[in-house]
Design a protein around this motif. Sequence first.
Motif, mmCIF file in Angstrom:
data_model
loop_
_atom_site.group_PDB
_atom_site.id
_atom_site.type_symbol
_atom_site.label_atom_id
_atom_site.label_comp_id
_atom_site.label_asym_id
_atom_site.label_seq_id
_atom_site.Cartn_x
_atom_site.Cartn_y
_atom_site.Cartn_z
ATOM 1 N N GLY A 17 7.334 72.676 -4.319
ATOM 2 C CA GLY A 17 8.332 73.715 -4.608
ATOM 3 C C GLY A 17 9.722 73.263 -4.207
ATOM 4 O O GLY A 17 9.980 72.070 -4.009
ATOM 5 N N PRO A 18 10.628 74.223 -4.084
ATOM 6 C CA PRO A 18 12.034 73.889 -3.840
ATOM 7 C C PRO A 18 12.331 73.516 -2.384
ATOM 8 O O PRO A 18 11.434 73.511 -1.542
ATOM 9 N N MET A 19 13.590 73.214 -2.132
ATOM 10 C CA MET A 19 14.078 73.057 -0.771
ATOM 11 C C MET A 19 14.841 74.325 -0.413
ATOM 12 O O MET A 19 15.783 74.710 -1.119
ATOM 13 N N LEU A 20 14.402 74.987 0.645
ATOM 14 C CA LEU A 20 15.147 76.157 1.122
ATOM 15 C C LEU A 20 16.262 75.678 2.031
ATOM 16 O O LEU A 20 16.062 74.786 2.869
ATOM 17 N N LEU A 21 17.430 76.265 1.868
ATOM 18 C CA LEU A 21 18.596 75.890 2.669
ATOM 19 C C LEU A 21 19.230 77.166 3.203
ATOM 20 O O LEU A 21 19.571 78.068 2.435
ATOM 21 N N ARG A 22 19.326 77.225 4.526
ATOM 22 C CA ARG A 22 19.886 78.426 5.163
ATOM 23 C C ARG A 22 21.306 78.168 5.653
ATOM 24 O O ARG A 22 21.597 77.092 6.192
ATOM 25 N N GLY A 23 22.153 79.176 5.469
ATOM 26 C CA GLY A 23 23.469 79.144 6.102
ATOM 27 C C GLY A 23 24.518 78.336 5.379
ATOM 28 O O GLY A 23 25.615 78.142 5.903
#
Lengths: 66, 317
Positions: A17-23
Amino acid sequence: MRDRDFDHPEVVLCKDGPMLLRGATSVQDADGTVHPVQRPVVALCRCEKSSRLPWCDGTHKVIPKA
Amino acid sequence: MRVPKPRGALSQWLGARLTGTGTAGTAPAADSPEDEAIALWTLHELSYRGFEDADDRAEWDPEVLHVRHGLEVALEDRLRQRWADAAPADLPAEVPAALAALVDADDGPSLATYVRREADRDQVLELLRQRSVYHLKESDPSAFVVPRLPVRAKAALMELQYDEYGDGDPNRLHAHLFARGLEAVGLRPEYGAYVDDAITENLEMNNAGSLFGLHRRLRGAAMGHLAAFEMTSSIPSRKMVQGLERLEMGGPMAAYYDEHVEADAIHEQLAAHDICGTLAEDEPDQAADILFGAWTCLDVEARFATAVLRSWGVSPQ
């Protein structure tokens, strides 16, 4: 007391799946276009098949897994 | 919103009771599944926004709650029986993987696929009227669950809900985006405007979500339901955008679905792993209900889609 009791990484690579990126406040795509970010978390496409790069649109789910 | 139109003896009694216009006395049995569904929908709505012509105190009136309890027991029994009859025997032990397996195995008909290539304008408007029953209170059932979760699942649900509710910007709140979309295609944007048009399968679908959201005991089912909803949203939302644009109904309604392509690709990861996965780790007794809730989400949508397609003379695929 520990500073942090829980893992809460800014970058999460989702299996198949995707790469989650926070902030993040902005993301530059492969063509050099900078996209503003308004959400606390975004999902970045890793399969390169998304119809709205650099964001994930779920298309990875219809790609046969290697 | 006013109390919905009655669809049988029970909803007739309930409407009179809520508006203080009828005689008292014991509630009659429901005449039909439709009567039962609109009665329970009405009772749940007392815990959301209520009705301008109903007494707000009815939400906690013991006699009204007694009726609600009876309808909820019947609904939960029905949903659990369907799950017991259909549950796959060989699901992965890990909850996120089991959720993915349930979603992969879902073979219900897709309204979005039909809208993408074939639906006409009247059919799309009919679908939007039906969908408005949920989308105008989008994410509200899940919001009831926040205080009932352990730390990790609670933080993750808030991370997701914050985005559903517009990241602090009322203009981007999803239910508001849908209301803008309704207005742009010539439909009524007010909350609850089309409840009287909602078919039984749609009411049951909404009632299942409210049942899970309103009962702490069913928090696992509520979060499983949320995960399945998010995991089956991105690609269908993209098809809705394509169908709306094909019918020259782009603009705010297409923008609503367009927002869900991107948002739900994020939310499905949060819901499956950070909410349901950690909830099952912290409260292992919730794992079974997470899967029950997820499967129920897929099942009630399949039943709704089948009914809508049949009403259009289309064979559900």
